[in-house]
Every structure is written in C-alpha cells, then in structure tokens.
Design a protein around this motif. Structure first.
Motif, PDB file in Angstrom:
ATOM      1  N   ALA A 129      43.071  32.005  38.247  1.00  0.00           N
ATOM      2  CA  ALA A 129      43.936  33.181  38.079  1.00  0.00           C
ATOM      3  C   ALA A 129      45.204  33.012  38.913  1.00  0.00           C
ATOM      4  O   ALA A 129      45.155  32.967  40.133  1.00  0.00           O
ATOM      5  N   GLY A 154      37.597  45.073  36.854  1.00  0.00           N
ATOM      6  CA  GLY A 154      38.942  44.665  36.441  1.00  0.00           C
ATOM      7  C   GLY A 154      38.940  43.504  35.453  1.00  0.00           C
ATOM      8  O   GLY A 154      38.133  43.451  34.512  1.00  0.00           O
ATOM      9  N   LEU A 197      31.856  39.618  45.798  1.00  0.00           N
ATOM     10  CA  LEU A 197      31.482  40.191  47.102  1.00  0.00           C
ATOM     11  C   LEU A 197      30.616  41.427  46.882  1.00  0.00           C
ATOM     12  O   LEU A 197      29.711  41.691  47.662  1.00  0.00           O
TER      13      LEU A 197
HETATM   14  N1  LIG Z   1      45.812  43.481  37.941  1.00  0.00           N
HETATM   15  C1  LIG Z   1      46.926  42.798  37.683  1.00  0.00           C
HETATM   16  O1  LIG Z   1      47.923  43.381  37.230  1.00  0.00           O
HETATM   17  C2  LIG Z   1      46.991  41.321  37.924  1.00  0.00           C
HETATM   18  C3  LIG Z   1      45.963  40.601  38.509  1.00  0.00           C
HETATM   19  N2  LIG Z   1      46.066  39.249  38.661  1.00  0.00           N
HETATM   20  C4  LIG Z   1      45.008  38.438  39.250  1.00  0.00           C
HETATM   21  O2  LIG Z   1      43.818  38.576  38.474  1.00  0.00           O
HETATM   22  C5  LIG Z   1      42.678  38.484  39.310  1.00  0.00           C
HETATM   23  C6  LIG Z   1      41.812  39.718  39.130  1.00  0.00           C
HETATM   24  O3  LIG Z   1      42.588  40.859  39.458  1.00  0.00           O
HETATM   25  P1  LIG Z   1      42.087  42.373  39.275  1.00  0.00           P
HETATM   26  O4  LIG Z   1      41.002  42.437  38.295  1.00  0.00           O
HETATM   27  O5  LIG Z   1      43.309  43.163  39.079  1.00  0.00           O
HETATM   28  O6  LIG Z   1      41.526  42.655  40.769  1.00  0.00           O
HETATM   29  P2  LIG Z   1      40.552  43.797  41.328  1.00  0.00           P
HETATM   30  O7  LIG Z   1      40.935  43.976  42.753  1.00  0.00           O
HETATM   31  O8  LIG Z   1      40.560  44.975  40.451  1.00  0.00           O
HETATM   32  O9  LIG Z   1      39.111  43.078  41.269  1.00  0.00           O
HETATM   33  C7  LIG Z   1      38.866  41.953  42.063  1.00  0.00           C
HETATM   34  C8  LIG Z   1      37.389  41.652  42.175  1.00  0.00           C
HETATM   35  O10 LIG Z   1      37.279  40.521  43.061  1.00  0.00           O
HETATM   36  C9  LIG Z   1      36.294  40.784  44.042  1.00  0.00           C
HETATM   37  N3  LIG Z   1      36.611  40.053  45.261  1.00  0.00           N
HETATM   38  C10 LIG Z   1      37.604  40.295  46.155  1.00  0.00           C
HETATM   39  N4  LIG Z   1      37.553  39.430  47.162  1.00  0.00           N
HETATM   40  C11 LIG Z   1      36.533  38.583  46.904  1.00  0.00           C
HETATM   41  C12 LIG Z   1      35.984  37.470  47.585  1.00  0.00           C
HETATM   42  N5  LIG Z   1      36.461  37.074  48.771  1.00  0.00           N
HETATM   43  N6  LIG Z   1      34.949  36.808  47.031  1.00  0.00           N
HETATM   44  C13 LIG Z   1      34.429  37.242  45.853  1.00  0.00           C
HETATM   45  N7  LIG Z   1      34.875  38.308  45.177  1.00  0.00           N
HETATM   46  C14 LIG Z   1      35.924  38.975  45.701  1.00  0.00           C
HETATM   47  C15 LIG Z   1      36.311  42.294  44.233  1.00  0.00           C
HETATM   48  O11 LIG Z   1      35.071  42.761  44.780  1.00  0.00           O
HETATM   49  C16 LIG Z   1      36.558  42.794  42.816  1.00  0.00           C
HETATM   50  O12 LIG Z   1      35.361  42.966  42.096  1.00  0.00           O
HETATM   51  C17 LIG Z   1      43.205  38.317  40.739  1.00  0.00           C
HETATM   52  O13 LIG Z   1      43.230  36.966  41.100  1.00  0.00           O
HETATM   53  C18 LIG Z   1      44.615  38.868  40.642  1.00  0.00           C
HETATM   54  O14 LIG Z   1      45.445  38.333  41.632  1.00  0.00           O
HETATM   55  C19 LIG Z   1      47.199  38.568  38.272  1.00  0.00           C
HETATM   56  C20 LIG Z   1      48.233  39.235  37.694  1.00  0.00           C
HETATM   57  C21 LIG Z   1      48.230  40.657  37.492  1.00  0.00           C
END
Ligand SMILES: NC(=O)C1=CN([C@@H]2O[C@H](COP(=O)(O)OP(=O)(O)OC[C@H]3O[C@@H](n4cnc5c(N)ncnc54)[C@H](O)[C@@H]3O)[C@@H](O)[C@H]2O)C=CC1
Ligand SMILES: CC(=O)C(C)=O
Length: 257
Positions: free
Chosen positions: A138, A14, A35
């Motif tokens: 983030a 992501g 993770l």
């Molecule tokens: N996708 C979206 O539309 C949006 C995302 N965000 C924020 O951006 C950031 C990234 O989001 P995405 O890429 O969409 O998420 P995603 O769920 O696609 O990827 C998240 C990554 O974080 C890892 N992860 C989860 N828990 C963990 C932990 N305890 N320790 C270490 N790694 C961990 C996962 O294994 C994964 O590789 C997040 O903080 C999310 O809240 C903010 C606004 C919009």
C-alpha cells in the motif's frame, strides 16, 4: 484442491477489510493479520458465514520477529502462502515542524520497515511454491505527490514506491512479483481522522478538511474501500502475472503523469 492463500495486514477495517472480503470472493483463503485481533476475528467470522475460508492473526507489522511468527501461523493453519498484501499503515497529520524522533521512528517502522519484514517473511514461503508468489504494497496518492500536512506519512509512501521497484528487481528471477496500489481519498477511519485533524488545525470543520484533499478528484466522488480492493484483486490474480515493480493509482484521477 487446496485454496491459494492471501495474507492481508491491517485487514480488520477500512481498505484492508475490503481487500480481505474481495480476495475471499476471488477464491483465496484469507488471513486477516492486524494489531486488533478482535476486529479481525469478526471480519473472518463474517467471511466464513458467507462461504469463504478466513482466519485472524494478531500481528504488529513493525516487529520483525512477530511478522515471521505471523506468517508461520498462517502457513500452519492454511497450508501455504501465495499473496501478501502489505496494507497496514499509520496516517498521522504532521506538518513538518512537528515531526519528532519518536513519531519518525513509529511511522517509519510501521509504514516502511513493516513492508520489508513482510517481504522477507513471505519470500521464505514463496520459495516453497511451484509458482513463486505476489507481494502487494500500500502506497498512496501522497506517495506520488508530496502532501502538505502529511509530511511524515507522505515521505513513507514515497519510500514504499521505491521499495516496490527495488524488491521487484531483486525477486523477479524467482517468479515473485512486487507491485503497489496508490489509493486517493478513501472513506475509512484513517481518512476521516486526517480530515478532522486538518480541519481542526485550520480552525474549520471536518468537511473543510476533507475538501482540501478531495477537490482535485476528477471523478468527483470520494473512493470506497471496494474501489481499491478491485485493483488489488487484479494484482493478486493471474491476469497481472507479467506486471512487476508498478504502482496502480486508484485515485479517481487526482493526478496524471
Ligand atoms: N484511507 C485513505 O484515504 C488512504 C489510505 N491509504 C493506505 O491504505 C492502507 C489502509 O488504510 P486505511 O484502511 O485507510 O487505514 P485504517 O487506519 O482505517 O485501518 C488500518 C488497519 O491497520 C491496522 N494496523 C495499524 N497498525 C498496525 C500494525 N502495526 N500492525 C498491524 N496492523 C496495524 C489497524 O488496526 C487497522 O485495522 C494504509 O497503508 C494507508 O496508508 C493510502 C491512500 C489513501
Ligand atoms: C491518507 C492518504 O493516503 C491520503 C490522504 O492520501
């Protein structure tokens, strides 16, 4: 010359993956801390194949000791730490009446406490640098305006904006800047899961779920992870040296202030 080093939590997929790739292109050696070490290793290997320097570190951001050990491993392997991107997060769909003590603890430990442990672990290293360091957190459009269906998540992202301002003030005298990025609706596994859940809860499909979030995007397209990585590239680089305590909204114009 030794490369500057950036550590990106949740860097295996992501937005975090896009940030890892972008910061590598910018000249950083990158540590993908996730993770899911297997996926992180695949991204690191691909970055190396393309001429960058990258390692994967297994890390659970919600565990303070584990975060300090992860930062230590990065410094042992890459020599220093200049930038920490606190990107990892959980985005559960939780109408307010469904929040439980367990879900509260889990999401706050990852989305909020995780950022605090990261800041604590990183500043120990930044103090060894001549020029301080940069923390980049983030948050989300859901941390700027309360989002229905995402009550728990949305409240953690408000907390991250507050934490960013407080830490910026606490650390400014040591030349450590603390900023945040607030993405809008980004095409990642997290967002597709949320759209699916919201659609399902309303008895509708995934597209309907996505539209409940996407309808207010002025630029009329969903965000690519690379749109967000471009803003993080700015926050990680020297052109943002005089900026601290700020949140950059990378949301295609979902809301204006
Ligand atoms: N996708 C979206 O539309 C949006 C995302 N965000 C924020 O951006 C950031 C990234 O989001 P995405 O890429 O969409 O998420 P995603 O769920 O696609 O990827 C998240 C990554 O974080 C890892 N992860 C989860 N828990 C963990 C932990 N305890 N320790 C270490 N790694 C961990 C996962 O294994 C994964 O590789 C997040 O903080 C999310 O809240 C903010 C606004 C919009
Ligand atoms: C996942 C997220 O941060 C949204 C929908 O703003």
């Amino acid at each position: 010359m030794t490369k500057k080093v950036a550590m990106i939590t949740g860097g295996a997929q992501g937005i975090g993956e896009a940030i890892s790739r972008r910061l590598s292109q910018d000249g950083f050696a990158v540590a993908i801390a996730d993770l899911n070490k297997e996926k992180g290793s695949e991204v690191a290997a691909d970055i190396e194949k393309n001429g960058g320097s990258a390692i994967a570190v297994k890390l659970d951001v919600s565990d303070r000791e584990n975060f300090f050990a992860g930062v230590k491993e990065v410094v042992e392997k890459l020599g220093r730490l200049d930038v920490l991107v606190n990107n990892a997060g959980l985005g559960p769909t939780t109408p307010i009446e469904t929040i439980t003590p367990e879900s509260f603890d889990k999401v706050y430990h990852i989305n909020v406490a995780g950022d605090i442990w990261g800041i604590q672990a990183a500043i120990e290293q930044f103090r060894k640098n001549e020029n301080g360091g940069k923390i980049i957190n983030a948050t989300s459009q859901a941390g700027v305006v309360g989002n229905p269906n995402l009550s728990l998540y949305s409240s953690t992202k408000f907390a991250v904006r507050g934490l960013t301002q407080v830490a910026a003030r606490d650390l400014a005298s040591e030349n450590i800047t603390v900023n945040a990025y607030a993405p809008g609706i980004v095409k990642t596994p997290m967002m597709f899961d949320i759209a699916h859940q919201v659609g399902k809860n309303a008895g509708k499909d995934d597209d309907w779920g996505m539209q409940t979030f996407a309808k207010d995007i002025a630029l009329k397209r969903l965000s690519e992870p690379e749109d967000v990585a471009a803003a993080v590239s700015f926050l990680a680089g020297p052109d943002s040296n005089y900026i601290t305590g700020q949140t950059i909204e990378v949301d295609g114009g979902m809301q204006f202030h």
